[in-house]
Scaffold this active site. Structure first.
Site, PDB file in Angstrom:
ATOM      1  N   HIS A 262       8.233  17.518  43.088  1.00 58.05           N
ATOM      2  CA  HIS A 262       8.212  18.732  42.332  1.00 58.05           C
ATOM      3  C   HIS A 262       7.981  19.850  43.297  1.00 58.05           C
ATOM      4  CE1 HIS A 262       7.211  21.496  38.759  1.00 58.05           C
ATOM      5  NE2 HIS A 262       6.646  22.095  39.705  1.00 58.05           N
ATOM      6  N   GLU A 263       7.091  20.020  44.169  1.00 56.98           N
ATOM      7  CA  GLU A 263       6.878  20.985  45.054  1.00 56.98           C
ATOM      8  C   GLU A 263       8.089  21.135  45.966  1.00 56.98           C
ATOM      9  OE1 GLU A 263       4.596  22.896  44.161  1.00 56.98           O
ATOM     10  OE2 GLU A 263       3.668  21.387  42.845  1.00 56.98           O
ATOM     11  N   HIS A 266      10.428  23.539  44.887  1.00 54.15           N
ATOM     12  CA  HIS A 266      10.164  24.887  45.431  1.00 54.15           C
ATOM     13  C   HIS A 266      10.328  25.185  46.906  1.00 54.15           C
ATOM     14  CE1 HIS A 266       8.247  25.848  41.517  1.00 54.15           C
ATOM     15  NE2 HIS A 266       7.435  25.029  41.581  1.00 54.15           N
ATOM     16  N   GLU A 292      10.863  27.357  38.948  1.00 54.60           N
ATOM     17  CA  GLU A 292      10.480  26.282  38.226  1.00 54.60           C
ATOM     18  C   GLU A 292      11.731  25.284  37.857  1.00 54.60           C
ATOM     19  OE1 GLU A 292       7.241  25.683  38.142  1.00 54.60           O
ATOM     20  OE2 GLU A 292       6.943  24.039  37.123  1.00 54.60           O
TER      21      GLU A 292
END
Lengths: 495, 495
Positions: A262-263, A266, A292
């Site tokens: 997830h990170e 970004h 997001e």
């Protein structure tokens, strides 16, 4: 001092950029390395750096340059013009805030965050109640300073997602609330197989594995690092210093991997903004809702797929042969795609996640409109949870006190998570049109189709396009919840 | 703005203090976490923060307040007076430097450090030669700005060790050069037993062991952390955020432990400055020479003693039973106290260490006095090494390019290491008078005598006393090399 207006503008924003970067590092370090008793001194340093930034932003000489160059924006190159427009929008907000108010808000959230931590620890909402009231009052006052002709919520949420209104959000959530709860009822309950939990997973080996994964997917370690934090997040210190920060609960490697990916979503966005933008105000990803989308689609659509685990499981077994040797791709994919109402937003599955956001959206709207009193919030939270997900939290840490956002002054922020999910599904649909065989490539550990498409269409543009402009440019329409609904329906009713 | 002059003074230095703290964090992070391509952006941030600090230091309004409060210093409390005097001495230097010169020096060292890294990597001194010349020229210009009535070396070294002169240093080194080389010849050559090298030591276990050790000795982890770096150092971000930074070569656990304890000595000093001084300019350890005494005595006098290892070995064996189970206290103490001429200063034993410093002192004096040309430095280095230690480095990384100091503009710094060794032995002699049975306590893992005595006599005072004033206050005399000579003679000729 440079001679042309546009160069004077760049000269001026350069110092602000450096100060922002320093503030980002101070905040990153606070989560990573700072010892507990340094909290006050850290708050002082952050307040000083933010004050120095604010002073430069509202400085009269800067205003003169910015306004003049803005007047002449049609004579500028596209990049220069967009950067000036971006800065001007920021400036028009900031210049309306009295410095004393900025300091007051900063102190309130600093205090609020501390009392929230204590309230959560002691499971006692009343310890946070007064500070939350102050933060809500100041948020309303903030909206009043910025634009008192608009609904408070619209002003607040605009800071996180430029251009979105509560009317848009109402439309989106109406669709979701109509579609998701029935879908949830229709799904068969599945049993957890515990492929990724229950054992002890060595942190160093887990970290080494995730390092391999993120590098393979495309993270550039000459321009970024992986940090250790209590709550995973990504931060951009500068364009050549992008930090994805993770945690490794020893009994839940699934959490480590999924939050890590997830990170990474970004981080890839931030690392791949076009270098022509690095000196401009367009150098970061454009909004929370677009950002997001990049983390959620990498985590959920790619990261929970059979294709991904066909590639990622053998690598995992190399790193943790004793713990993972017996596990199959099916086991993992099954476990990572269980849908079940639960209390904690950050651990929720793809289907129920947006219901968590809906709950927060409705409650914060009611609080701002005085339809709900702060002291009645815990009760209202629990009732809403019962209504939407048919479960009731036993204690505030599983309910009203679980998120830090309000304590940090982020009111109107939560909907951007849902926008991220919707944008992600919508962009992915478009990606699939260009690359219908993506699963085959990713099953071989080849992420180039994914990487190049998103770099080309999203990442490189930084903040050049505004969020909905970007969505329209890439997918032909603004954020539309239908793609997400179709995606979850197909994924979770075909099983 | 506060009304009294002294409060106005504290108000003004508070912002400078925060900026210094920010710069310290930027530098710490550069060693710890920053990815390689962020170097330029980091230099820009540091330059900005340093500029903001310098602007505040030389600000006219601050000068007015400082000069006025300095005039009235006899009416102040002791702490206030000493803080004002301290700041005034700093101010009197800084105010003499044109801002353009400060920026030029900063750029020269930033560039110099980069070319030094490259020169060392490529074993080619010529890549660093031009930058070193520039740094030496600017150092002379710096000394000229500060005080052109004094020898250049005295002005430079005063920044690191207030009040010391080249006359003092000549006296000290004359004693050492008379005593140490004969001692070296007299000692019997001992064989290395390899108790602490040659195996692989797991980093996590080694780190966990050192964490236990430093906590037992007295490090407060609520006000400090242990970082991972390529070159061990200690840094004080604020008084509640003291960072001791270490490295863990997998084949040399002795290095990890000894350098860890060394940095702990600095860390304990900084953590135990009296809290009444925290808001003043007296909040840090007073000088390099006193600071280094605290790290060197903990590392060498305590850390290499039989008493220490009687306590520390069983704990080490708990953490690394397979690697250390067979080792005895005698083995370790023997290995940690071998004396042998070697190339690298940071790995040198207690006896030869100061000869390394003498070499650097003589060479940098000759460079500043134009008795030696930069281009002849490598040859001069090797010749001096042959003369003093009877060994000759085969490549620049083992000789003239081994230290970063000159590349960072720290000319006149090296002698403080020797002062640290001498001060350490002299203070220890005094400590032993109060606690003749220290070995018994430490063998039991009880560091309270050590901790309390040094807290009481050294640490708590921060920069209240100037270095030689402090030495006199605690030991009855200024730095005197005889104690160190007696200490090494006793230690190394009684074996």
């Amino acid at each position: 001092m440079p001679t042309t207006l546009i160069d004077q503008y760049y000269h001026k924003i350069q110092e602000m950029k450096l100060l922002t970067s320093v503030a980002n590092l101070l905040e990153w370090d606070q989560q990573n390395q700072m010892p507990p008793k340094a909290t006050k001194a850290r708050a002082d340093k952050l307040a000083l750096i933010n004050k120095l930034h604010h002073e430069r932003m509202i400085d009269k000489e800067f205003a003169r340059i910015l306004n003049n160059v803005y007047e002449q924006r049609d004579t500028l190159s596209d990049i220069d013009r967009r950067s000036v427009e971006f800065t001007k929008r920021q400036y028009d907000k900031k210049a309306k805030l009295p410095t004393a108010f900025v300091e007051k808000f900063s102190r309130a959230t600093s205090h609020g965050h501390t009392s929230w931590v204590e309230a959560k620890e002691k499971e006692d909402f009343s310890l946070f109640q007064k500070d939350l009231q102050t933060i809500l009052d100041l948020s309303k006052q903030y909206a009043d300073y910025i634009d008192n002709s608009k609904p408070v919520y619209d002003v607040l949420t605009d800071d996180y997602e430029e251009g979105i209104t509560s009317r848009d959000l109402d439309g989106i959530f109406n669709t979701l609330v109509k579609e998701l709860p029935p879908l949830l009822k229709q799904m068969k309950k599945k049993q957890k197989k515990n492929a990724l939990e229950g054992r002890r997973f060595d942190k160093i080996k887990t970290r080494a594995y995730i390092e391999k994964l993120v590098e393979q997917i495309g993270f550039d370690f000459t321009r970024g690092t992986m940090g250790d934090v209590p709550h995973p997040f990504e931060t951009s210190i500068t364009e050549h210093d992008i930090r994805i920060n993770m945690k490794y609960p020893p009994d839940d490697i699934g959490y480590s991997i999924m939050s890590g990916i997830h990170e990474l979503g970004h981080g890839l966005y931030e690392q791949n903004v076009h270098e022509d933008y690095h000196q401009t105000d367009l150098r970061n990803g454009v909004s929370q809702g677009i950002h997001e989308s990049q983390s959620r689609l990498l985590e959920n659509i790619i990261g929970r797929s059979e294709a991904f685990w066909t590639y990622a499981l053998p690598l995992l077994q190399e790193h943790l042969p004793d713990e993972m040797g017996h596990v199959t791709v099916d086991d993992i994919v099954h476990d990572l795609n269980l849908v079940e109402p639960s209390f904690i937003r950050t651990e929720a599955d793809e289907v129920t996640y947006n219901i968590h956001i809906l709950l927060r959206y409705q409650l914060e709207t009611d609080l701002l409109n005085n339809k709900l009193k702060v002291r009645d919030l815990p009760e209202a939270w629990n009732a809403k949870m019962k209504e939407l997900l048919d479960i009731e939290p036993e204690k505030p840490s599983l309910g009203v006190l679980q998120d830090a956002h309000w304590s940090m002054g982020a009111v109107g922020y939560f909907p951007t998570y849902t926008l991220g999910n919707l944008n992600g599904a919508q962009l992915w649909k478009r990606f699939e049109k260009d690359h219908p065989k993506w699963e085959k490539k990713i099953a071989q550990g080849d992420f180039s189709e994914y990487f190049n498409w998103f770099k080309e269409n999203i990442w490189q543009h930084g903040s050049f396009y505004q969020p909905q402009e970007l969505m329209k440019r890439v997918t032909g329409e603004e954020t539309n919840p239908d793609y997400f609904v179709a995606y979850v329906k197909e994924k979770y009713t075909n099983n």
